[in-house]
Enzyme design. Structure first.
Site, PDB file in Angstrom:
ATOM      1  N   GLY A 125       0.848  -1.190   0.000  1.00 43.90           N
ATOM      2  CA  GLY A 125       0.000   0.000   0.000  1.00 43.90           C
ATOM      3  C   GLY A 125       0.878   1.232   0.000  1.00 43.90           C
ATOM      4  NE  ARG A 126       3.677   2.849   5.496  1.00 45.70           N
ATOM      5  CZ  ARG A 126       2.991   3.346   6.530  1.00 45.70           C
ATOM      6  NH1 ARG A 126       2.918   4.634   6.710  1.00 45.70           N
ATOM      7  NH2 ARG A 126       2.384   2.542   7.380  1.00 45.70           N
TER       8      ARG A 126
ATOM      9  CE1 TYR B 119      -1.230   4.763  13.663  1.00 44.64           C
ATOM     10  CE2 TYR B 119      -0.881   6.269  11.834  1.00 44.64           C
ATOM     11  CZ  TYR B 119      -1.576   5.226  12.407  1.00 44.64           C
ATOM     12  OH  TYR B 119      -2.603   4.644  11.714  1.00 44.64           O
TER      13      TYR B 119
ATOM     14  CB  CYS C 272     -10.728  23.041  19.479  1.00 49.13           C
ATOM     15  SG  CYS C 272     -11.300  24.431  18.510  1.00 49.13           S
TER      16      CYS C 272
ATOM     17  CE1 TYR D 171      -2.930   2.510   5.189  1.00 50.60           C
ATOM     18  CE2 TYR D 171      -0.583   2.839   4.842  1.00 50.60           C
ATOM     19  CZ  TYR D 171      -1.697   2.016   4.823  1.00 50.60           C
ATOM     20  OH  TYR D 171      -1.564   0.707   4.443  1.00 50.60           O
TER      21      TYR D 171
HETATM   22  N1  LLP Z   1      -2.353  -6.015   3.699  1.00 55.08           N
HETATM   23  C1  LLP Z   1      -3.004  -5.985   4.867  1.00 55.08           C
HETATM   24  C2  LLP Z   1      -3.763  -7.164   5.294  1.00 55.08           C
HETATM   25  C3  LLP Z   1      -2.951  -4.837   5.678  1.00 55.08           C
HETATM   26  O1  LLP Z   1      -3.574  -4.818   6.835  1.00 55.08           O
HETATM   27  C4  LLP Z   1      -2.204  -3.710   5.239  1.00 55.08           C
HETATM   28  C5  LLP Z   1      -2.131  -2.486   6.052  1.00 55.08           C
HETATM   29  C6  LLP Z   1      -1.556  -3.784   3.991  1.00 55.08           C
HETATM   30  C7  LLP Z   1      -1.640  -4.958   3.260  1.00 55.08           C
HETATM   31  C8  LLP Z   1      -0.755  -2.656   3.434  1.00 55.08           C
HETATM   32  O2  LLP Z   1       0.323  -2.331   4.230  1.00 55.08           O
HETATM   33  P1  LLP Z   1       1.409  -1.274   3.703  1.00 55.08           P
HETATM   34  O3  LLP Z   1       2.075  -1.859   2.493  1.00 55.08           O
HETATM   35  O4  LLP Z   1       0.679  -0.029   3.360  1.00 55.08           O
HETATM   36  O5  LLP Z   1       2.319  -1.110   4.847  1.00 55.08           O
HETATM   37  N2  LLP Z   1      -2.561   3.857   9.128  1.00 55.08           N
HETATM   38  C9  LLP Z   1      -1.222   3.355   9.326  1.00 55.08           C
HETATM   39  C10 LLP Z   1      -0.969   2.116   8.513  1.00 55.08           C
HETATM   40  C11 LLP Z   1      -1.944   1.002   8.769  1.00 55.08           C
HETATM   41  C12 LLP Z   1      -1.693  -0.223   7.917  1.00 55.08           C
HETATM   42  C13 LLP Z   1      -2.819  -1.175   7.985  1.00 55.08           C
HETATM   43  N3  LLP Z   1      -2.689  -2.353   7.179  1.00 55.08           N
HETATM   44  C14 LLP Z   1      -0.235   4.471   9.016  1.00 55.08           C
HETATM   45  O6  LLP Z   1      -0.672   5.587   8.698  1.00 55.08           O
HETATM   46  O7  LLP Z   1       0.959   4.268   9.118  1.00 55.08           O
END
Ligand code: LLP
Length: 414
Positions: A275-276, A316, A342, A370
């Site tokens: 994702g990220r 975070y 606020c 995100y």
């Molecule tokens: N697959 C599953 C099952 C997941 O739960 C997630 C992310 C991903 C893939 C993708 O992960 P990535 O490649 O993006 O690391 N809100 C938080 C991040 C939460 C991630 C949740 N799950 C932040 O802003 O850092």
């Protein structure tokens, strides 16, 4: 070409100056680079050349239709976690056979929808979910393709809120229970075992935990084979980190090569759920300084973006680089970059050394993942616009909300 670079001192998104974007679309405003997203996907797809692999973009990171459509057009699949995400990716042109469905709380309705369109796989996270899925599929006269999300109990060494592969987390099936649950699944009439899945956390900066998790999952794959359960794919989840400040994020090659080596010679299709890494550094949040409020202890720069837009710093304690769009001469001093909400927790950065004046534009970097997806309407603030830059072109891919949008779903008492 870097997505965000300076031209004659002014920060640009591809070939468009952020000053122009602010003038046309207003602030706060999310700005994405098409080329940066495409380049990030390419990096994964390049490494997978020669393997039977599929990148299933984790929609939760940024679910704007333009982003999804861009990725779908380049052959990406999708990892979804809700009806909302499912319908978004379909709207954006996804191939149902390239969708995997993750998440610990899938409703019966969500299962029905996904079975109806014929997704690639349900990533099942518990025995109870497996049982429900079998029932829903039976009622529809269908068979549900599944993988079990196995919790390999490895320490991803990341922020506790985004670490998911430890025993104490709510995700996945405990490693010790997985084999038995697979056997159970094999006896369910409307379940078809397709693969195995794991995801150990997010923003991982060390490739070692991925390899550790894979070793454990592969040991299980072999045990299952001994039980007569042969899998056709392995889903390694997402989690590869990005550079926010000065982190040494592994490149895609050094993350994937060790994993692909372990998989060589096995007849397993490889699924990834980044994702990220695909969108994080392809986006920024453009904001304007409303007021400067220097003080005895701290200097506050109050900007027009806030924690309701970008929640990560408040939630975070995350760092996002904050840079001036047009740097100004003058002595930098430390500023608390805060929003109008606020709450004392409403900050975007602490003690940033900047030379600032009211009216200046700032870019909050690495906000493509995100960011917008986690924004809220707290303080009845409208959600910001989203703009996709493509070379010298800009596309408004989500208009700024209006105040009427905010209460459109509400009514007064009769
Ligand atoms: N697959 C599953 C099952 C997941 O739960 C997630 C992310 C991903 C893939 C993708 O992960 P990535 O490649 O993006 O690391 N809100 C938080 C991040 C939460 C991630 C949740 N799950 C932040 O802003 O850092």
């Amino acid at each position: 070409m870097s997505a965000f670079a300076r031209r004659d001192g002014v920060l640009n998104a591809e070939s468009v100056s952020l000053t122009d974007i602010a003038a046309e679309f207003g602030t706060p405003c999310w700005v994405y680079s098409r080329h940066a997203i495409e380049a990030a996907l390419d990096e994964f797809q390049r490494e997978l050349t020669g393997f039977d692999g599929l990148v299933c973009y984790a929609v939760k990171a940024n679910s704007n239709l333009a982003v999804l459509n861009l990725l779908a057009r380049r052959g990406a699949g999708f990892d979804i976690v809700s009806e909302g995400e499912l319908r978004r990716v379909l709207n954006a042109g996804a191939d149902p056979r390239q969708i995997v469905f993750s998440g610990v709380g899938k409703t019966a309705r969500e299962m029905e929808l996904a079975l109806d369109i014929g997704i690639l796989c349900f990533n099942v996270e518990s025995a109870a979910e497996l049982e429900r899925l079998d029932g829903v599929a039976a009622a529809m006269g269908k068979t549900a393709p599944i993988s079990l999300r196995v919790n390999p109990d490895v320490d991803a060494k990341t922020h506790p809120y985004i670490s998911t592969g430890l025993k104490e987390n709510k995700f996945g099936v405990a490693y010790e229970d997985a084999r038995a649950l697979y056997r159970q699944a094999a006896n369910l009439a409307n379940i078809e075992i397709s693969g195995i899945d794991c995801h150990i956390g997010s923003q991982l900066l060390d490739a070692a935990p991925f390899a550790e998790a894979l070793d454990k999952v592969l040991a299980l794959v072999d045990q299952l084979a001994a039980d007569g359960i042969v899998l056709d794919h392995i889903d390694l989840g997402g989690g590869l980190g990005i550079r926010y400040r000065d982190e040494d994020a592994p490149n895609v090659k050094s993350y994937l090569q060790p994993l692909l080596q372990k998989l060589a010679g096995r007849q397993l299709r490889i699924l990834l759920e980044p994702g990220r890494r695909l969108v994080g550094n392809a986006g920024l949040l453009l904001t304007r300084v409303e007021y400067l409020k220097p003080g005895e202890i701290k200097n506050f720069a109050i900007v027009d973006a806030a924690m309701n837009d970008l929640a990560r710093p408040a939630l975070y304690g995350s760092w996002h680089d904050i840079v001036p769009v047009v740097p100004r001469a003058g002595l930098p001093m430390p500023w608390e970059i805060v929003g109008p909400v606020c709450e004392s927790g409403d900050f975007l950065g602490h003690g940033r050394e900047l030379a600032l004046a009211a009216g200046d534009l700032l870019a909050i970097m690495s906000a493509g993942a995100y960011g917008m997806v986690m924004s809220s309407n707290y303080n009845s603030r409208v959600r910001a616009a989203e703009v996709m830059v493509d070379g010298a072109q800009t596309h408004l891919v989500r208009r700024r909300e209006t105040v009427e949008d905010l209460y459109a779903l509400e009514c007064r008492l009769p």
